[in-house]
Design a protein around this motif. Structure first.
Motif, PDB file in Angstrom:
ATOM      1  N   CYS A   1      -4.062  -3.249   3.876  1.00 56.85           N
ATOM      2  CA  CYS A   1      -3.763  -2.181   2.906  1.00 56.85           C
ATOM      3  C   CYS A   1      -4.407  -0.850   3.307  1.00 56.85           C
ATOM      4  O   CYS A   1      -3.717   0.161   3.404  1.00 56.85           O
TER       5      CYS A   1
ATOM      6  N   PRO B   1      -3.155   1.950  -1.548  1.00 56.84           N
ATOM      7  CA  PRO B   1      -3.935   0.856  -0.955  1.00 56.84           C
ATOM      8  C   PRO B   1      -4.804   0.089  -1.948  1.00 56.84           C
ATOM      9  O   PRO B   1      -4.988  -1.110  -1.800  1.00 56.84           O
TER      10      PRO B   1
ATOM     11  N   TYR C   1      -2.456   1.756   5.618  1.00 55.33           N
ATOM     12  CA  TYR C   1      -2.112   2.976   4.886  1.00 55.33           C
ATOM     13  C   TYR C   1      -2.677   4.221   5.589  1.00 55.33           C
ATOM     14  O   TYR C   1      -2.028   5.273   5.640  1.00 55.33           O
TER      15      TYR C   1
ATOM     16  N   SER D   1       0.829  -1.208   0.000  1.00 57.45           N
ATOM     17  CA  SER D   1       0.000   0.000   0.000  1.00 57.45           C
ATOM     18  C   SER D   1       0.864   1.258   0.000  1.00 57.45           C
ATOM     19  O   SER D   1       0.451   2.288  -0.543  1.00 57.45           O
ATOM     20  N   ILE D   2       2.061   1.194   0.580  1.00 59.63           N
ATOM     21  CA  ILE D   2       2.936   2.369   0.571  1.00 59.63           C
ATOM     22  C   ILE D   2       3.600   2.530  -0.794  1.00 59.63           C
ATOM     23  O   ILE D   2       3.723   3.641  -1.322  1.00 59.63           O
TER      24      ILE D   2
END
Lengths: 203, 138
Positions: A118, A80, A122, A75-76
């Protein structure tokens, strides 16, 4: 946390499939509109990476083994929504080939590990200032929320006693989240050192 | 005389609280472990008779080596649900046909083959998506 088939009751199975399919459809529509073609092979490679790391569990010293999910890193790196799509493909492959989580319980597993890992992970990462602390808190926070959801699903299906399981699961997955956050931090630091432009390309 | 008869009944009731046992041979045993090889120690097991999915025939627990044994009392496919209490577990089906019970599941491919297949399927899915997006944008 890969719940096998036969553990969840029909209402829990249908409910979790409903939530996961809705989130997956939404994510795919959004990502498909904006994605650059050159990002897709990278998504495939990251999906293979997540598939591999979820296969390898390690003991944490209390008579149980855990594994990382990779959801926070995804997600980073990609956002996400794209991370959630990757988690869905990886979990499907794990379920079909290794029975690492069931086909019918894929909705629950995707909800617990993908959606929470995610989107919630996030969310913590973006909201908390300072990258190091935000990653650690994102890992622990998403791990604990995943544990609560997993315990609720299993307790609602009469597979375990909520009061007994919840504390243990929160502790175990909190520790796993701490490891996940730390490893994500190390990977991001490593990528910044060897190929900083990759992070800009992906985001 | 009446008191004597009453005492006899009382004695029968008292002896009914005694416990005896018979040693049994055979049965079906499983050893459950994580893919890392570590045993699922002291994990809950629910045993269901053939055709039953709601009421357990037996509730049990693996020992410190992940071993569990039970004695089926009827033929058919028995179901064992093993859970480590953390969301990991396995549903095991055991065929009991009067001879030695055997697992219904027979692994046919190695772990390495499955990993390679999995990566292949994943890359195939993303390749198809890549070509669709490329075609749409060109």
């Amino acid at each position: 946390m890969h719940i096998p088939d036969g553990f969840l009751s029909t209402p829990v199975t249908l409910g979790t499939i409903g939530v996961s399919v809705t989130a997956l459809t939404y994510s795919f529509k959004k990502v498909n509109q904006t994605i650059k073609p050159e990002q897709i092979p990278l998504m495939g490679l990251l999906a293979s990476f997540v598939f591999m790391i979820q296969l390898f569990s390690f003991p944490i010293g209390v008579g149980t083994s855990v594994h990382l999910t990779g959801a926070l890193l995804l997600s980073i790196l990609l956002g996400p929504r794209a991370g959630f799509i990757i988690m869905a493909v990886s979990l499907l492959a794990l379920s079909l080939l290794f029975q690492h989580g069931g086909i019918f319980s894929l909705g629950a597993n995707l909800l617990n590990m993908g959606l929470v890992g995610c989107f919630v992970g996030y969310g913590f990462y973006r909201l908390i200032p300072g990258e190091r602390w935000s990653l650690i808190i994102a890992g622990v926070g998403s791990g604990i929320i995943s544990a609560i959801l997993c315990a609720l699903e299993l307790a609602a299906s009469n597979m375990l006693e909520m009061s007994v399981a919840l504390k243990t699961m929160m502790l175990i997955y909190g520790v796993t989240g701490l490891i996940e956050g730390t490893i994500t931090l190390l990977i991001l630091d490593f990528l910044r050192k060897i190929k900083p432009e990759l992070l800009d390309q992906l985001s | 005389m009446v008191i004597l008869i009453l005492l006899m009944f009382l004695a029968t009731d008292l002896s009914a609280h005694g416990v005896t046992y018979t040693e049994l041979q055979g049965g079906y045993g499983i050893q459950v472990s994580y893919e890392s090889g570590d045993p699922l120690e002291f994990s809950d097991i629910k045993v269901f008779q053939p055709g039953e999915s709601e009421y357990e025939f037996q509730l049990g627990m693996t020992d410190q080596n992940g071993v569990f044994m039970f004695k089926p009392d009827t033929i058919g496919i028995w179901t064992l649900k093993v859970s480590d209490g953390l969301g990991h577990g396995k549903v095991i089906q055991v065929m009991v046909d009067g001879s030695r019970p055997s697992s219904v599941e027979t692994p046919s491919t190695t772990r390495f083959q499955k990993i390679i297949s999995g990566i292949g399927y994943i890359l195939f899915i993303f390749s198809v998506w890549y070509f669709i997006v490329r075609r749409r944008q060109s």
